[in-house]
Design an enzyme around this catalytic site. Structure first.
Site, short mmCIF file in Angstrom:
data_model
loop_
_atom_site.label_atom_id
_atom_site.label_comp_id
_atom_site.label_asym_id
_atom_site.label_seq_id
_atom_site.Cartn_x
_atom_site.Cartn_y
_atom_site.Cartn_z
N GLY A 68 0.78 -1.23 0.00
CA GLY A 68 0.00 0.00 0.00
C GLY A 68 0.81 1.27 0.00
O GLY A 68 0.31 2.32 0.41
N ASN A 86 1.73 2.99 -2.61
CA ASN A 86 1.09 3.90 -3.57
C ASN A 86 -0.23 4.43 -3.03
O ASN A 86 -0.55 5.61 -3.24
CB ASN A 86 0.89 3.20 -4.92
CG ASN A 86 2.18 3.15 -5.70
OD1 ASN A 86 2.64 4.16 -6.23
ND2 ASN A 86 2.81 1.98 -5.73
N ASN A 92 -4.04 2.26 -13.83
CA ASN A 92 -3.15 1.32 -13.15
C ASN A 92 -1.74 1.90 -13.14
O ASN A 92 -1.37 2.65 -14.05
CB ASN A 92 -3.16 -0.01 -13.92
CG ASN A 92 -2.27 -1.06 -13.28
OD1 ASN A 92 -2.23 -1.20 -12.05
ND2 ASN A 92 -1.55 -1.82 -14.08
N HIS A 144 2.29 0.63 -13.06
CA HIS A 144 3.09 -0.57 -13.27
C HIS A 144 4.57 -0.18 -13.25
O HIS A 144 4.96 0.79 -13.90
CB HIS A 144 2.73 -1.23 -14.60
CG HIS A 144 3.47 -2.51 -14.82
ND1 HIS A 144 3.19 -3.65 -14.10
CD2 HIS A 144 4.50 -2.81 -15.63
CE1 HIS A 144 4.02 -4.61 -14.48
NE2 HIS A 144 4.83 -4.13 -15.41
#
Ligand code: GAR
Length: 201
Positions: free
Chosen positions: A11, A13, A106, A108
């Protein structure tokens, strides 16, 4: 605008986004954390910050469809109109992605389309890549795929170890993700075919 973060693990981010929202850098309400893993450290972070959590475990549902229907119920109850995937280690179904088309993003830890999947930093490092990076993108029906919003490149130096590279990449993620969300909130993004244009000003 109401944001939900989807996360399954640490967590960091989620925390970076939460801090950016709290400090007023992003004018959005972080209304919900969706988590599928009861042992995830992200749950404690949400608790400490007083952010509402929907813990939805896949094993409590017979089918993926029922699992996602429950998540969608939570999203509707909380009037969510933007979803940020932050280490949510499950692929969303085509129906889910279509229901929230262009409203799921998202992050990545690679320069997509290189090094998709769950071990991107390690894969790039052991491949011997000279550069690595971070991508924030809209989510489509494929894994780690969809129109790219922002990318940031970092050189992999000879003195780097996997650990030092991971640290540098996470540091970039924690800046880039809030920045991408801010662009969406400010309505500065325009999708032209596959590419995302960023309006000036
Ligand atoms: C992040 O590095 C994110 O980019 C990655 O999971 C990590 C979650 O860390 N996502 C993927 O690899 C998606 N394929 P966090 O829980 O500390 O935010």
């Amino acid at each position: 605008m109401n944001l939900a973060v989807f996360a399954s693990g640490r967590g960091s981010n989620f925390l970076a986004i939460a801090k950016a929202v709290k400090s007023g850098k992003i004018k959005i309400s972080l209304a919900l954390l969706v988590c599928d893993n009861p042992g995830a450290p992200v749950l404690d972070k949400a608790k400490r910050l007083g952010i509402k959590v929907a813990l939805v475990k896949r094993q409590d549902f017979v089918s993926k469809k029922d699992f996602e229907t429950r998540i969608i119920q939570h999203l509707k109850e909380n009037k969510i109109n933007l979803i940020a995937m932050a280490g949510f280690m499950r692929m969303l179904s085509i129906d889910f992605v279509r229901a929230y088309r262009n409203r799921i993003i998202n992050i990545h830890p690679s320069l997509l389309p290189s090094f998709k999947g769950g071990h991107a930093i390690k894969d790039a490092f052991f491949y011997g890549a000279k550069v690595a990076g971070v991508t924030v993108h809209f989510v489509d029906e494929e894994m780690d795929h969809g129109p790219i919003i922002l990318q940031s490149v970092i050189e992999i130096k000879e003195k780097d170890t996997l650990d030092s590279l991971e640290k540098k990449i996470h540091k970039i993620e924690h800046k880039l993700y809030p920045q991408a969300i801010k662009l969406i909130v400010q309505r500065k993004l325009k999708l032209v075919g596959r590419s995302v244009r960023i309006k000036a000003g």
